[in-house]
Design a protein around this motif. Structure first.
Motif, short mmCIF file in Angstrom:
data_model
loop_
_atom_site.label_atom_id
_atom_site.label_comp_id
_atom_site.label_asym_id
_atom_site.label_seq_id
_atom_site.Cartn_x
_atom_site.Cartn_y
_atom_site.Cartn_z
N SER A 6 0.84 -1.19 0.00
CA SER A 6 0.00 0.00 0.00
C SER A 6 0.87 1.23 0.00
O SER A 6 1.76 1.39 0.82
N SER A 7 0.63 2.14 -0.95
CA SER A 7 1.42 3.36 -1.03
C SER A 7 1.21 4.25 0.18
O SER A 7 1.97 5.18 0.42
N ALA A 8 0.17 3.99 0.97
CA ALA A 8 -0.11 4.82 2.14
C ALA A 8 0.97 4.70 3.21
O ALA A 8 1.01 5.49 4.14
N LEU A 16 -1.13 8.28 -4.56
CA LEU A 16 -1.09 7.41 -5.74
C LEU A 16 -1.69 6.05 -5.42
O LEU A 16 -1.55 5.54 -4.31
N SER A 17 -2.32 5.45 -6.39
CA SER A 17 -2.81 4.09 -6.23
C SER A 17 -1.66 3.12 -6.47
O SER A 17 -0.65 3.46 -7.10
N ASN A 18 -1.81 1.90 -5.97
CA ASN A 18 -0.78 0.89 -6.22
C ASN A 18 -0.64 0.61 -7.71
O ASN A 18 0.47 0.35 -8.20
N THR A 19 -1.73 0.69 -8.44
CA THR A 19 -1.68 0.47 -9.89
C THR A 19 -0.81 1.52 -10.57
O THR A 19 0.03 1.20 -11.42
N GLU A 20 -1.01 2.79 -10.19
CA GLU A 20 -0.20 3.87 -10.75
C GLU A 20 1.28 3.67 -10.41
O GLU A 20 2.16 3.87 -11.25
N GLN A 22 2.91 0.85 -9.61
CA GLN A 22 3.51 -0.29 -10.30
C GLN A 22 3.74 0.01 -11.78
O GLN A 22 4.73 -0.42 -12.37
N ASN A 121 -1.93 15.77 -10.39
CA ASN A 121 -2.48 15.26 -9.13
C ASN A 121 -2.36 16.33 -8.04
O ASN A 121 -1.33 16.44 -7.38
#
Length: 222
Positions: A6-8, A16-20, A22, A121
């Protein structure tokens, strides 16, 4: 490649999301770099081309004074950022040496992608600006704190801080005297000489692992 679940876990990556994240790793917009203990990450004068998030380990900003003493200006830990205040500067060069003080992993964000994140962002931009503003003040205070400070003043500051942190007049040392001397930017022999003077003045007793404060009021002056 999976960097984190988790990027948190990291303040700057939280927007950012994990998808972004990665995808950025896959396209090499960000890179993971590993360093061993005492490896130089940046030398004084190196160009700052990335902003680096410390994923794990410990990093020190250091300089060598005119007498050849190694001075540790600041130390950075996981979730801290390197180069954030330099990367968009007109003079983007490291003014001091940056060294890994333990096994360290950095996440390097290249300048173009960092600009893209700031542009696209707003939450990332807010977090980035807040971080570099807060840490610019902190680093400036640390530099002013170290410059032109005597060994006695440095020891008083260290001992007073350790007493408050450990809530005791018997301080457990979390570093060797050599490491303490490097942090203060003095030679180990000079530090030992000053400790001996303080012992003779009946301010402290000490051995390799403990400093026993005998005059608390001397160190905790209002």
């Amino acid at each position: 490649m999976t960097l984190i679940n988790s990027s948190a876990y990291y303040t700057l990556l939280a927007p950012l999301s994990n998808t972004e994240l990665q995808e950025a790793i896959r396209t090499k917009k960000v890179k993971v770099k590993n360093y061993v203990r005492n490896q130089m990450i940046y030398l004084e004068g190196d160009a700052c081309k990335t902003a680096d998030i410390i994923l794990n380990g410990k990093v020190a900003v250091e300089r060598i004074d005119e007498n050849g003493n190694l001075l540790t200006i600041a130390e950075f830990l996981p979730d801290d950022l390197l180069g954030g205040n330099l990367i968009f500067s007109k003079n983007p060069y490291y003014p001091m040496t940056v060294t890994a003080k333990s096994k360290t992993t950095l996440l390097e964000i290249n300048q173009n992608y960092l600009f893209e994140l700031c542009h696209q962002n707003p939450e990332f931009l807010r977090t980035f600006l807040q971080y570099i503003s807060d840490h610019a003040l902190l680093l400036g205070d640390k530099i002013k704190h170290h410059i032109n400070r005597s060994i006695r003043e440095g020891l008083i500051t260290y001992i007073a801080g350790a007493m408050r942190l450990q809530n005791s007049t018997q301080i457990r040392l979390d570093m060797t005297k050599k490491e303490l001397a490097e942090r203060m930017g003095v030679q180990r022999t000079s530090l030992s000489r000053e400790l001996q003077k303080m012992k003779q003045e009946n301010l402290i007793e000490y051995d390799s692992k403990i400093i026993r404060v005998k005059n608390k009021d001397y160190f905790l002056k209002p």
